[in-house]
Scaffold this motif. Structure first.
Motif, PDB file in Angstrom:
ATOM      1  N   TYR A 114       1.943 -17.570 -12.493  1.00  0.00           N
ATOM      2  CA  TYR A 114       3.360 -17.938 -12.488  1.00  0.00           C
ATOM      3  C   TYR A 114       3.706 -18.755 -13.735  1.00  0.00           C
ATOM      4  O   TYR A 114       4.722 -18.499 -14.397  1.00  0.00           O
ATOM      5  CB  TYR A 114       3.709 -18.734 -11.229  1.00  0.00           C
ATOM      6  CG  TYR A 114       5.124 -19.245 -11.288  1.00  0.00           C
ATOM      7  CD1 TYR A 114       6.190 -18.355 -11.180  1.00  0.00           C
ATOM      8  CD2 TYR A 114       5.391 -20.598 -11.526  1.00  0.00           C
ATOM      9  CE1 TYR A 114       7.496 -18.793 -11.285  1.00  0.00           C
ATOM     10  CE2 TYR A 114       6.687 -21.042 -11.623  1.00  0.00           C
ATOM     11  CZ  TYR A 114       7.737 -20.140 -11.516  1.00  0.00           C
ATOM     12  OH  TYR A 114       9.028 -20.573 -11.630  1.00  0.00           O
ATOM     13  N   ILE A 153      12.909 -27.578 -15.970  1.00  0.00           N
ATOM     14  CA  ILE A 153      12.974 -26.175 -16.346  1.00  0.00           C
ATOM     15  C   ILE A 153      14.094 -25.455 -15.608  1.00  0.00           C
ATOM     16  O   ILE A 153      14.701 -24.512 -16.104  1.00  0.00           O
ATOM     17  CB  ILE A 153      11.604 -25.503 -16.099  1.00  0.00           C
ATOM     18  CG1 ILE A 153      11.568 -24.090 -16.712  1.00  0.00           C
ATOM     19  CG2 ILE A 153      11.281 -25.442 -14.608  1.00  0.00           C
ATOM     20  CD1 ILE A 153      10.201 -23.444 -16.666  1.00  0.00           C
ATOM     21  N   LEU A 154      14.377 -25.953 -14.390  1.00  0.00           N
ATOM     22  CA  LEU A 154      15.419 -25.324 -13.579  1.00  0.00           C
ATOM     23  C   LEU A 154      16.808 -25.629 -14.151  1.00  0.00           C
ATOM     24  O   LEU A 154      17.761 -24.904 -13.919  1.00  0.00           O
ATOM     25  CB  LEU A 154      15.348 -25.819 -12.131  1.00  0.00           C
ATOM     26  CG  LEU A 154      14.002 -25.599 -11.431  1.00  0.00           C
ATOM     27  CD1 LEU A 154      14.032 -26.191 -10.031  1.00  0.00           C
ATOM     28  CD2 LEU A 154      13.643 -24.120 -11.362  1.00  0.00           C
ATOM     29  N   GLN A 155      16.857 -26.752 -14.873  1.00  0.00           N
ATOM     30  CA  GLN A 155      18.165 -27.156 -15.388  1.00  0.00           C
ATOM     31  C   GLN A 155      18.349 -26.803 -16.859  1.00  0.00           C
ATOM     32  O   GLN A 155      19.278 -27.240 -17.490  1.00  0.00           O
ATOM     33  CB  GLN A 155      18.309 -28.678 -15.227  1.00  0.00           C
ATOM     34  CG  GLN A 155      18.236 -29.076 -13.777  1.00  0.00           C
ATOM     35  CD  GLN A 155      18.263 -30.577 -13.625  1.00  0.00           C
ATOM     36  OE1 GLN A 155      17.565 -31.299 -14.341  1.00  0.00           O
ATOM     37  NE2 GLN A 155      19.091 -31.052 -12.708  1.00  0.00           N
ATOM     38  N   GLY A 156      17.404 -26.030 -17.374  1.00  0.00           N
ATOM     39  CA  GLY A 156      17.507 -25.624 -18.764  1.00  0.00           C
ATOM     40  C   GLY A 156      17.170 -26.720 -19.750  1.00  0.00           C
ATOM     41  O   GLY A 156      17.585 -26.678 -20.911  1.00  0.00           O
ATOM     42  N   THR A 159       4.777 -17.192 -16.834  1.00  0.00           N
ATOM     43  CA  THR A 159       6.120 -16.605 -16.949  1.00  0.00           C
ATOM     44  C   THR A 159       7.167 -17.645 -17.304  1.00  0.00           C
ATOM     45  O   THR A 159       8.352 -17.338 -17.322  1.00  0.00           O
ATOM     46  CB  THR A 159       6.544 -15.933 -15.625  1.00  0.00           C
ATOM     47  OG1 THR A 159       6.781 -16.975 -14.651  1.00  0.00           O
ATOM     48  CG2 THR A 159       5.495 -14.968 -15.117  1.00  0.00           C
ATOM     49  N   THR A 160       6.747 -18.887 -17.555  1.00  0.00           N
ATOM     50  CA  THR A 160       7.747 -19.939 -17.768  1.00  0.00           C
ATOM     51  C   THR A 160       8.183 -20.073 -19.229  1.00  0.00           C
ATOM     52  O   THR A 160       8.872 -21.007 -19.586  1.00  0.00           O
ATOM     53  CB  THR A 160       7.213 -21.312 -17.275  1.00  0.00           C
ATOM     54  OG1 THR A 160       5.986 -21.578 -17.959  1.00  0.00           O
ATOM     55  CG2 THR A 160       6.981 -21.310 -15.784  1.00  0.00           C
ATOM     56  N   GLY A 161       7.737 -19.122 -20.057  1.00  0.00           N
ATOM     57  CA  GLY A 161       8.191 -19.150 -21.451  1.00  0.00           C
ATOM     58  C   GLY A 161       9.615 -18.625 -21.576  1.00  0.00           C
ATOM     59  O   GLY A 161      10.277 -18.309 -20.588  1.00  0.00           O
ATOM     60  N   TYR A 203       8.240 -29.163 -15.552  1.00  0.00           N
ATOM     61  CA  TYR A 203       7.960 -27.919 -14.834  1.00  0.00           C
ATOM     62  C   TYR A 203       8.480 -27.949 -13.404  1.00  0.00           C
ATOM     63  O   TYR A 203       8.834 -26.923 -12.836  1.00  0.00           O
ATOM     64  CB  TYR A 203       6.466 -27.600 -14.862  1.00  0.00           C
ATOM     65  CG  TYR A 203       6.055 -26.986 -16.191  1.00  0.00           C
ATOM     66  CD1 TYR A 203       6.467 -25.688 -16.496  1.00  0.00           C
ATOM     67  CD2 TYR A 203       5.336 -27.690 -17.128  1.00  0.00           C
ATOM     68  CE1 TYR A 203       6.138 -25.118 -17.718  1.00  0.00           C
ATOM     69  CE2 TYR A 203       4.994 -27.133 -18.350  1.00  0.00           C
ATOM     70  CZ  TYR A 203       5.397 -25.846 -18.639  1.00  0.00           C
ATOM     71  OH  TYR A 203       5.082 -25.284 -19.839  1.00  0.00           O
ATOM     72  N   ALA A 204       8.535 -29.134 -12.809  1.00  0.00           N
ATOM     73  CA  ALA A 204       9.000 -29.227 -11.431  1.00  0.00           C
ATOM     74  C   ALA A 204      10.517 -29.120 -11.366  1.00  0.00           C
ATOM     75  O   ALA A 204      11.072 -28.551 -10.429  1.00  0.00           O
ATOM     76  CB  ALA A 204       8.527 -30.544 -10.815  1.00  0.00           C
ATOM     77  N   TRP A 205      11.179 -29.648 -12.348  1.00  0.00           N
ATOM     78  CA  TRP A 205      12.620 -29.826 -12.193  1.00  0.00           C
ATOM     79  C   TRP A 205      13.415 -29.445 -13.430  1.00  0.00           C
ATOM     80  O   TRP A 205      14.325 -28.623 -13.363  1.00  0.00           O
ATOM     81  CB  TRP A 205      12.886 -31.292 -11.804  1.00  0.00           C
ATOM     82  CG  TRP A 205      14.316 -31.585 -11.489  1.00  0.00           C
ATOM     83  CD1 TRP A 205      15.147 -32.436 -12.169  1.00  0.00           C
ATOM     84  CD2 TRP A 205      15.092 -31.022 -10.450  1.00  0.00           C
ATOM     85  NE1 TRP A 205      16.407 -32.447 -11.611  1.00  0.00           N
ATOM     86  CE2 TRP A 205      16.391 -31.567 -10.541  1.00  0.00           C
ATOM     87  CE3 TRP A 205      14.819 -30.093  -9.428  1.00  0.00           C
ATOM     88  CZ2 TRP A 205      17.437 -31.230  -9.663  1.00  0.00           C
ATOM     89  CZ3 TRP A 205      15.851 -29.767  -8.568  1.00  0.00           C
ATOM     90  CH2 TRP A 205      17.130 -30.332  -8.697  1.00  0.00           C
TER      91      TRP A 205
END
Lengths: 245, 548
Positions: A198, A117-120, A201-203, A113-115
């Motif tokens: 927040y 997710i940002l990189q797919g 919304t991470t789905g 979740y920290a990192w």
């Protein structure tokens, strides 16, 4: 369409998962009707309590004080009643196990979740039949309940019933402490709400989790044995998850 | 024959019975109001059908039937002007205390004792008159509305030749009274009786109390929901119930908590608290939750605090400040007055008088609030004061940790009055005395006036005087507003609300934990910025991945 409401997880013939079993993703009903009702009514009540509570605290003047007292007290009473029903529901359905903290994979989930997710990166945890929440969720909810929730309840009830103990000599000081704890815990709850909303919304897509908390259906990883078990019980094939296929 | 007789008797009996029932019903319906409440019509008493030439003569006539009445009155605070406080042990009462209005009774007797419930108390030191006929029955029991006392005659009334300049205790022109008519009119005291003295305390209408004025003779419900004709239309004595001519309700020894009044039917109710009628959980609305919460307040907040949002209503102002230090200025060697305030009913009020100094007035005054346990303590003449601070002429003890105390509304009178500079004592002053060469109102000389006052009261005085700022507190309990005008929660539960200065406890809505709130706001802000930033990066990186 499988409804796991009908599953008896403790049945002797329920399949036991072994670590190396392969799984596939299936979209099945995972959040029960009561659970969704509980979630959304609780969400509404907590938001109301935060709004009216901060009004009582003097942070905004959007409500007359008397109305704020009425709504705050009313919402608290409804929420307490809801909790009585929910605790009953947990223990009669065995759902309380969902909240049992599990440390497996916790660090991976935090990293994701920290990192990640940002990189797919792909999710390190997939919902299972017996385990709807990931370890981070479980530990968050347990911590929320034990620290913030219990503080809010204990201080709130003491606050509400002030007149039953105000005749003691220590009441004046203790009241101040109680108000302090109640306010501090309320700030904690406010922070939780921001992060929780927040995280919802991470789905994929972003409204996936919100949708599944409304429809009750979500993607669950099942082994072939579990699929067979479920299909046999329901008498028709399971939907495979659209996200994976 | 016998049969006819029987028939006639039966018919007659039925007629009588029918008549009786009919009368009973018609009395219930219509003539009940015409019946006197009293069992005696005093106009029929021979002893009252005579020409009286003085008040004591009337009293003598009253005592021929009411043999114990004088003894009862003479045992009351109305007579003795003396109250030995059961809790603090202080000797109080008008004969003892100093106030921030005209100061003290001693040396000013005939003016001050014009409101004594008797005739001819001319010297405080001697105590009230000893003769039983000196009791003034009519001031409380007259129902003609014409009986009143002369303002400077030690309680005596206008009979026979009345000097043209003579005034009554309410400030009206004095007219000769028909004592016989007055004596034959007697009944239970009405507000017109009590009001003559109590509405005019401090020398004029509403000057002293702030919540007791001539506006209460015929108030609107806004002014007083209990006394208004459109409200409960109550008399003073409906609450101030008497027992042996002693009245419930004390300003020295106040039942601040109101819990002594809640009694079962038939039990004593000679208590003048709100609770003695309303109980201490009277609130039913606006909704059950709030009703419970408001009822929860009654143990710490006096009813009056919310239900008397303002006093000095109905167009009659109350004196809020009296500065004696400026008194004595003369124009061309003559005293003068200024009328700088016009009150609601259009009357112009003095804001300066050579006799009395500067005044300020107030209407619809917002009370001063404080914790109060009811046990008022006075700064008496021989108590040492600290002139570097505002001196409290009376103290109103209480705190949030005092279980007998509640938050009460007060009129806080501001004064500036004379004190002994060397001994640090308040002083007594001789202000009244048209023929004397010491009275301040005649000679405008403080040194003489203080000297004479102290001498008359038998007190020691250094001879050096100054002026000191004072506060005096008057509990507010009359002029209760209709429920819809009661204070709202926000009046106190807010920043800068009415209880801003009543501290020592946590008041929700007013008090905060400043650093906790700063920390909380910061933490929520950090969380919010954090998730927003995280979300933005998510959107951007996802966009890039899709592009690739």
């Amino acid at each position: 369409m499988t409804d796991i409401r009908n599953l008896d997880l403790d049945r002797p013939d329920a399949p036991v998962r072994k670590p190396k079993d392969k799984t596939r993703s299936y979209r099945i009903a995972i959040y029960k009707g009561y659970e969704r009702f509980w979630h959304w009514s609780q969400a509404f009540l907590i938001l109301s309590l935060l709004f009216t509570g901060f009004g009582l605290h003097g942070l905004h003047n959007l409500l007359p004080f008397g109305m704020a007292v009425t709504l705050h007290t009313g919402a608290a009473i409804v929420l307490m009643t809801l909790w009585v029903f929910t605790i009953f529901w947990w223990f009669t359905t065995g759902e309380w196990k969902q909240f049992f903290p599990k440390n497996e994979n916790l660090w991976n989930i935090i990293k994701y979740y920290a990192w990640g997710i940002l990189q797919g990166a792909s999710k390190p945890y997939h919902k299972r039949l017996h385990s709807k929440q990931n370890p981070l969720q479980a530990i968050t909810y347990v911590a929320l309940t034990f620290f913030i929730g219990s503080t809010l309840w204990a201080s709130g009830i003491a606050y509400l019933f002030y007149n039953m103990w105000e005749h003691y000599g220590w009441a004046n000081q203790v009241f101040t402490v109680i108000v302090f704890l109640h306010t501090a815990a309320a700030w904690g709850m406010a922070i939780f709400v921001v992060i929780h909303v927040y995280m919802a919304t991470t789905g994929e897509p972003w409204y996936h989790y919100i949708q599944s908390m409304i429809t009750g259906r979500d993607d669950v990883e099942l082994t072939d044995a579990e699929v067979a078990f479920l299909e046999e019980r329901q008498g028709e094939p399971l939907d495979t998850s659209p996200a994976k296929h | 024959m016998t049969r006819t007789l029987t028939f006639k008797v039966v018919v007659a009996a039925m007629a009588v019975l029918f008549n009786l029932v009919g009368t009973a019903f018609s009395q219930d319906a219509s003539s009940a109001n015409e019946l006197r409440k009293s069992t005696a019509d005093h106009s029929m008493f021979k002893v009252l059908q005579q020409e009286f030439s003085s008040g004591p003569q009337v009293t003598k006539a009253c005592l021929t039937c009411h043999t114990e009445a004088s003894k009862q009155v003479m045992n009351s605070i109305h007579w003795k002007w003396r109250f030995d406080h059961p809790v603090t042990g202080q000797k109080l009462g008008k004969s003892e205390v100093i106030n921030s209005f005209c100061g003290n009774v001693a040396s000013n007797e005939p003016r001050c004792t014009s409101c004594h419930a008797g005739y001819g108390w001319t010297d405080m030191k001697m105590g009230p008159p000893k003769s039983q006929t000196a009791v003034d029955c009519l001031i409380c029991h007259d129902q003609t509305g014409k009986y009143t006392k002369i303002s400077t005659a030690a309680g005596h009334v206008a009979v026979g030749e009345v000097p043209s300049k003579a005034k009554t205790i309410t400030g009206a022109k004095a007219k000769p009274i028909d004592l016989s008519k007055s004596a034959m009119s007697v009944g239970m005291p009405k507000r017109e009786n009590c009001g003559q003295c109590h509405f005019y305390g401090g020398g004029g209408d509403n000057v002293k109390h702030g919540d007791l004025s001539s506006a209460l003779y015929d108030p609107s419900v806004h002014v007083d929901v209990h006394m208004s004709k459109d409200g409960a239309n109550m008399q003073c004595s409906n609450c101030h119930v008497s027992k042996n001519h002693n009245w419930a309700g004390s300003r020295y020894h106040v039942d601040a908590k109101g819990d002594s009044g809640i009694r079962k039917p038939g039990a004593r109710r000679d208590v003048a608290t709100c609770e003695s009628c309303h109980g201490n959980t009277p609130h039913k609305g606006p909704n059950p939750l709030l009703a419970i919460k408001i009822n929860d307040h009654t143990d710490r907040v006096a009813c009056q605090t919310c239900h008397i949002p303002g006093f000095a209503k109905g167009g009659i102002a109350t004196k809020t400040k009296w500065d004696w230090s400026t008194a004595g200025k003369l124009k061309d060697g003559k005293p003068y007055a200024e009328e700088g305030y016009t009150q609601g009913n259009g009357k112009h009020m003095h804001t300066y008088m050579s006799k009395k100094g500067n005044f300020e007035w107030g209407e619809d005054v917002i009370p001063f609030y404080a914790w109060f346990n009811g046990q008022v303590e006075y700064t008496k003449q021989d108590d040492t004061i600290d002139p570097s601070k505002v001196v409290e002429v009376n103290k109103i003890p209480g705190s949030p940790t005092d279980p007998r105390a509640r938050i009460w509304p007060f009129k806080r009178m501001e004064g500036r009055q004379a004190y002994d500079k060397k001994l640090n004592h308040l002083v007594m002053t001789n202000v009244f005395g048209p023929q004397s060469d010491t009275a301040f109102w005649t000679n405008f000389d403080w040194a003489k006036a203080i000297n004479a006052g102290m001498k008359k009261a038998g007190r020691s005085y250094s001879g050096e005087f100054g002026f000191v700022d004072t506060y005096m507190y008057w509990p507010i309990t009359h002029m209760v507003a209709p429920a819809k005008e009661a204070l709202k929660c926000d009046s106190c539960h807010s920043d800068g609300g009415r209880l801003a200065s009543v501290t020592g406890f946590y008041l929700p809505g007013r008090d905060k934990f400043k650093w906790l709130d700063i920390l909380g706001i910061l933490a929520v802000a950090v969380a919010f910025i954090g998730v927003t930033g995280h979300g933005l990066v998510r959107i951007i990186t996802k966009g890039r991945r899709t592009a690739q």
